[in-house]
Scaffold this motif. Sequence first.
Motif, PDB file in Angstrom:
ATOM      1  N   UNK A  56       0.823  -1.218   0.000  1.00 28.50           N
ATOM      2  CA  UNK A  56       0.000   0.000   0.000  1.00 28.50           C
ATOM      3  C   UNK A  56       0.851   1.259   0.000  1.00 28.50           C
ATOM      4  N   UNK A  57       2.102   1.146   0.428  1.00 22.95           N
ATOM      5  CA  UNK A  57       3.010   2.289   0.453  1.00 22.95           C
ATOM      6  C   UNK A  57       3.840   2.403  -0.824  1.00 22.95           C
ATOM      7  N   UNK A  58       3.561   1.552  -1.800  1.00 18.61           N
ATOM      8  CA  UNK A  58       4.224   1.670  -3.085  1.00 18.61           C
ATOM      9  C   UNK A  58       5.366   0.705  -3.329  1.00 18.61           C
ATOM     10  N   UNK A  59       5.588  -0.252  -2.431  1.00 21.42           N
ATOM     11  CA  UNK A  59       6.645  -1.239  -2.601  1.00 21.42           C
ATOM     12  C   UNK A  59       6.116  -2.473  -3.331  1.00 21.42           C
ATOM     13  N   UNK A  60       6.933  -3.050  -4.182  1.00 23.71           N
ATOM     14  CA  UNK A  60       6.667  -4.381  -4.707  1.00 23.71           C
ATOM     15  C   UNK A  60       7.207  -5.387  -3.699  1.00 23.71           C
ATOM     16  N   UNK A  61       6.428  -6.422  -3.391  1.00 26.54           N
ATOM     17  CA  UNK A  61       6.836  -7.400  -2.384  1.00 26.54           C
ATOM     18  C   UNK A  61       6.862  -8.792  -3.005  1.00 26.54           C
TER      19      UNK A  61
END
Length: 231
Positions: free
Chosen positions: A200-205
Amino acid sequence: MQLNTHTWGEGDRVALLIHGIMADHRTWRKVGPALAGRGYRVIAVDLRGHGASGRGEYSAELFADDLVETLPAGAELAIGHSLGGLSLSLAAERLRPARAVYSDPAWHVNSQEQQLSPELFAQFKAVDRATVTGLNPRWEDEDVDIELATLRLWDENSALGLAPMFGSDMAPEKAVVPSLVQFADASFLYDAAEAARLEARGFTVRTVKGAGHTIHRDDFDGFMASLDGWI
C-alpha cells in the motif's frame, strides 16, 4: 565515515551492495560477480564496525550517513540486506538509486515476541562453527568460513548501538524510488499484514520460498530469480 569497499566488474552501470549485521562485503561473494556478469560495476561496502571499516559510535542514522558519504548517488541498482536494508532506506532519498531492493530488511524487529535483543546479537561474536552451521543448514562451507571470519572482525558494540530500533517501526512511509522488498519464506521480520502494508506504500513485495533470513546465501538461485525485472 568513509567505508571500506570492494568492487567487482567494470560495467557502465553501477550496483551497490550493503550487507547485514555481523557480516561484511564477503557475504556477497556470489551476488557481486553475478551482477558484474550482467554489465554492472558492483560496489560493496563494509559498514562501520564491520570488516575493514572504522569503528566509532553506532546508530541506524550513522550507518545511513556513511553510505551517503562513501557511495555514488544515482546508481542503477542498490541492494541492502537486513541492517543494510534499513540503512539503505534511510539513505535512499539522498543516494537516489534508479532501483532499490530491500532483502529481508530490519524495519520491524519485535523484540518481545521474537525474544531478540541487542545483547543477544552481541553474543554471536563468540559462536562456533557448529552453531553457525546449525542455524544455517543450507549454507555452503565457504559461507560458514566467511561468517566465522567476519565475526572475528565485527565490533559487537554495533549491535548494542542499535537498541532503539528494537520494538520500533522503521518501515519507510513510502517508496522514494522504485523499490522491491524481498522477504524470506522463514523470515522473522514480517507477516502477510506487513507485506500488504508495504504494498500500500508503493513497494513491490516478493517472497523467496524456502529461504531463511540471509536469502542470498540460503538460496542463491532463488535470490537471483526474485530479482527478475529489477536487475
